[in-house]
Write a protein that holds these residues in place. Structure first.
Motif, PDB file in Angstrom:
ATOM      1  N   GLN A 108       1.827 117.108 -64.026  1.00 42.64           N
ATOM      2  CA  GLN A 108       3.170 116.757 -64.484  1.00 42.64           C
ATOM      3  C   GLN A 108       4.136 116.514 -63.331  1.00 42.64           C
ATOM      4  OE1 GLN A 108       4.106 116.228 -67.890  1.00 42.64           O
ATOM      5  NE2 GLN A 108       1.885 116.051 -67.815  1.00 42.64           N
ATOM      6  N   SER A 109       3.588 116.337 -62.152  1.00 44.93           N
ATOM      7  CA  SER A 109       4.405 115.939 -61.011  1.00 44.93           C
ATOM      8  C   SER A 109       4.019 114.547 -60.524  1.00 44.93           C
ATOM      9  CB  SER A 109       4.245 116.947 -59.878  1.00 44.93           C
ATOM     10  OG  SER A 109       4.746 116.431 -58.674  1.00 44.93           O
ATOM     11  N   CYS A 110       2.714 114.318 -60.357  1.00 46.15           N
ATOM     12  CA  CYS A 110       2.274 113.019 -59.838  1.00 46.15           C
ATOM     13  C   CYS A 110       1.550 112.179 -60.883  1.00 46.15           C
ATOM     14  CB  CYS A 110       1.392 113.205 -58.607  1.00 46.15           C
ATOM     15  SG  CYS A 110      -0.209 113.955 -58.936  1.00 46.15           S
ATOM     16  N   GLY A 111       1.098 112.781 -61.961  1.00 46.10           N
ATOM     17  CA  GLY A 111       0.480 112.013 -63.038  1.00 46.10           C
ATOM     18  C   GLY A 111      -1.017 111.821 -62.905  1.00 46.10           C
ATOM     19  N   ILE A 112      -1.590 112.343 -61.841  1.00 46.40           N
ATOM     20  CA  ILE A 112      -3.028 112.168 -61.665  1.00 46.40           C
ATOM     21  C   ILE A 112      -3.763 113.039 -62.689  1.00 46.40           C
ATOM     22  CG2 ILE A 112      -3.532 114.019 -60.008  1.00 46.40           C
ATOM     23  CD1 ILE A 112      -5.117 111.817 -58.412  1.00 46.40           C
ATOM     24  N   PRO A 113      -4.855 112.526 -63.249  1.00 43.94           N
ATOM     25  CA  PRO A 113      -5.609 113.349 -64.194  1.00 43.94           C
ATOM     26  C   PRO A 113      -6.203 114.576 -63.494  1.00 43.94           C
ATOM     27  CG  PRO A 113      -6.277 111.041 -64.319  1.00 43.94           C
ATOM     28  CD  PRO A 113      -5.401 111.174 -63.115  1.00 43.94           C
ATOM     29  N   LEU A 114      -6.109 115.713 -64.151  1.00 47.93           N
ATOM     30  CA  LEU A 114      -6.697 116.929 -63.593  1.00 47.93           C
ATOM     31  C   LEU A 114      -8.169 116.974 -63.954  1.00 47.93           C
ATOM     32  CD1 LEU A 114      -3.867 119.444 -64.514  1.00 47.93           C
ATOM     33  CD2 LEU A 114      -4.331 118.483 -62.270  1.00 47.93           C
TER      34      LEU A 114
ATOM     35  N   GLU B 142       4.732 126.903 -55.360  1.00 46.42           N
ATOM     36  CA  GLU B 142       5.743 126.058 -54.716  1.00 46.42           C
ATOM     37  C   GLU B 142       5.248 124.626 -54.585  1.00 46.42           C
ATOM     38  OE1 GLU B 142       6.767 127.778 -50.972  1.00 46.42           O
ATOM     39  OE2 GLU B 142       7.559 129.582 -51.917  1.00 46.42           O
ATOM     40  N   TRP B 143       6.186 123.694 -54.516  1.00 48.25           N
ATOM     41  CA  TRP B 143       5.823 122.299 -54.267  1.00 48.25           C
ATOM     42  C   TRP B 143       5.266 122.175 -52.861  1.00 48.25           C
ATOM     43  CZ3 TRP B 143       5.544 120.265 -58.686  1.00 48.25           C
ATOM     44  CH2 TRP B 143       6.501 120.490 -59.671  1.00 48.25           C
ATOM     45  N   THR B 144       4.199 121.414 -52.715  1.00 44.19           N
ATOM     46  CA  THR B 144       3.652 121.213 -51.376  1.00 44.19           C
ATOM     47  C   THR B 144       4.510 120.237 -50.577  1.00 44.19           C
ATOM     48  OG1 THR B 144       2.233 119.457 -52.201  1.00 44.19           O
ATOM     49  CG2 THR B 144       1.278 121.666 -52.103  1.00 44.19           C
ATOM     50  N   MET B 145       5.187 119.337 -51.283  1.00 44.72           N
ATOM     51  CA  MET B 145       6.040 118.372 -50.599  1.00 44.72           C
ATOM     52  C   MET B 145       7.372 118.307 -51.320  1.00 44.72           C
ATOM     53  SD  MET B 145       3.300 115.351 -50.222  1.00 44.72           S
ATOM     54  CE  MET B 145       2.902 115.617 -51.941  1.00 44.72           C
ATOM     55  N   ASP B 146       8.425 118.364 -50.527  1.00 44.62           N
ATOM     56  CA  ASP B 146       9.754 118.299 -51.119  1.00 44.62           C
ATOM     57  C   ASP B 146      10.255 116.860 -51.027  1.00 44.62           C
ATOM     58  OD1 ASP B 146      12.043 119.044 -52.321  1.00 44.62           O
ATOM     59  OD2 ASP B 146      12.963 119.901 -50.532  1.00 44.62           O
ATOM     60  N   LEU B 147       9.770 116.040 -51.948  1.00 44.48           N
ATOM     61  CA  LEU B 147      10.113 114.625 -51.899  1.00 44.48           C
ATOM     62  C   LEU B 147      11.023 114.247 -53.059  1.00 44.48           C
ATOM     63  CD1 LEU B 147       6.593 113.061 -51.152  1.00 44.48           C
ATOM     64  CD2 LEU B 147       8.397 113.624 -49.520  1.00 44.48           C
ATOM     65  N   SER B 148      11.790 113.211 -52.830  1.00 41.15           N
ATOM     66  CA  SER B 148      12.602 112.681 -53.917  1.00 41.15           C
ATOM     67  C   SER B 148      11.694 111.922 -54.883  1.00 41.15           C
ATOM     68  CB  SER B 148      13.676 111.733 -53.364  1.00 41.15           C
ATOM     69  OG  SER B 148      13.059 110.551 -52.893  1.00 41.15           O
ATOM     70  N   PHE B 149      12.242 111.553 -55.996  1.00 39.67           N
ATOM     71  CA  PHE B 149      11.479 110.810 -56.996  1.00 39.67           C
ATOM     72  C   PHE B 149      10.867 109.534 -56.394  1.00 39.67           C
ATOM     73  CE2 PHE B 149      11.311 107.491 -60.248  1.00 39.67           C
ATOM     74  CZ  PHE B 149      10.518 108.096 -61.212  1.00 39.67           C
TER      75      PHE B 149
ATOM     76  N   ASP C  58       6.160 106.420 -54.188  1.00 39.00           N
ATOM     77  CA  ASP C  58       5.499 105.629 -53.148  1.00 39.00           C
ATOM     78  C   ASP C  58       4.304 106.372 -52.571  1.00 39.00           C
ATOM     79  OD1 ASP C  58       7.329 103.643 -53.525  1.00 39.00           O
ATOM     80  OD2 ASP C  58       8.595 104.209 -51.835  1.00 39.00           O
ATOM     81  N   TYR C  59       4.502 107.654 -52.349  1.00 34.30           N
ATOM     82  CA  TYR C  59       3.430 108.473 -51.795  1.00 34.30           C
ATOM     83  C   TYR C  59       2.216 108.497 -52.738  1.00 34.30           C
ATOM     84  CZ  TYR C  59       0.806 112.595 -50.424  1.00 34.30           C
ATOM     85  OH  TYR C  59      -0.207 113.443 -50.086  1.00 34.30           O
ATOM     86  N   ASN C  60       2.476 108.706 -53.994  1.00 31.14           N
ATOM     87  CA  ASN C  60       1.386 108.782 -54.970  1.00 31.14           C
ATOM     88  C   ASN C  60       0.634 107.470 -55.077  1.00 31.14           C
ATOM     89  OD1 ASN C  60       1.886 111.411 -55.668  1.00 31.14           O
ATOM     90  ND2 ASN C  60       3.309 110.874 -57.283  1.00 31.14           N
ATOM     91  N   LEU C  61       1.395 106.393 -55.121  1.00 37.24           N
ATOM     92  CA  LEU C  61       0.779 105.085 -55.262  1.00 37.24           C
ATOM     93  C   LEU C  61      -0.184 104.839 -54.103  1.00 37.24           C
ATOM     94  CD1 LEU C  61       1.206 103.072 -57.501  1.00 37.24           C
ATOM     95  CD2 LEU C  61       2.808 101.844 -56.052  1.00 37.24           C
ATOM     96  N   LYS C  62       0.259 105.161 -52.918  1.00 34.97           N
ATOM     97  CA  LYS C  62      -0.565 104.986 -51.726  1.00 34.97           C
ATOM     98  C   LYS C  62      -1.792 105.898 -51.795  1.00 34.97           C
ATOM     99  CE  LYS C  62       0.177 104.591 -46.734  1.00 34.97           C
ATOM    100  NZ  LYS C  62      -0.344 105.822 -46.141  1.00 34.97           N
TER     101      LYS C  62
ATOM    102  N   ASP D  19       6.943 116.069 -66.579  1.00 36.12           N
ATOM    103  CA  ASP D  19       7.872 117.206 -66.673  1.00 36.12           C
ATOM    104  C   ASP D  19       8.782 117.366 -65.457  1.00 36.12           C
ATOM    105  OD1 ASP D  19       6.806 117.710 -69.088  1.00 36.12           O
ATOM    106  OD2 ASP D  19       5.960 119.666 -68.597  1.00 36.12           O
ATOM    107  N   ARG D  20       8.181 117.177 -64.281  1.00 32.88           N
ATOM    108  CA  ARG D  20       8.975 117.420 -63.065  1.00 32.88           C
ATOM    109  C   ARG D  20      10.171 116.495 -62.939  1.00 32.88           C
ATOM    110  NH1 ARG D  20       6.866 117.389 -56.739  1.00 32.88           N
ATOM    111  NH2 ARG D  20       8.874 117.950 -55.836  1.00 32.88           N
TER     112      ARG D  20
END
Ligand SMILES: [Zn+2]
Length: 89
Positions: free
Chosen positions: A8-14, A41-48, A53-57, A85-86
């Motif tokens: 619920q943060s990056c959308g990748i299937p678990l 805790e979040w591993t990366m404190d990134l904006s939306f 961009d990070y996820n797509l890459k 959710d995030r």
């Protein structure tokens, strides 16, 4: 009752390749993957936008097959990510 099957943060299937993250007490998170969330805790404190961009890459460079990548290119939009959710405030 829907089981959460994607992070619920990056959308990748678990799944086996992308296990769930961990809570502070070491238990598995029911919502987030190990890339996004560890020890409560979040591993990366990134904006939306940065996260998008990070996820797509990351997904493009992963060993997903062609069909999965095709699906990803169609489906992985900011609109999609906003529903997680995030980000759905
Ligand atoms: Zn994630």
């Amino acid at each position: 009752m829907a089981k959460v099957t994607q992070c619920q943060s990056c959308g990748i299937p678990l799944d086996k390749k992308t296990p769930a993250g961990t809570e502070k007490d070491g238990s598995l998170s029911s919502k987030y993957c190990t890339h996004c969330y560890q020890n409560g805790e979040w591993t990366m404190d990134l904006s939306f936008d940065e996260m998008y961009d990070y996820n797509l890459k990351r997904f493009q460079e992963s060993d997903m097959n062609k069909v999965q990548k095709y699906f990803l290119n169609k489906m992985y939009t900011k609109k999609f990510m906003r529903k997680l959710d995030r980000w759905s405030e």
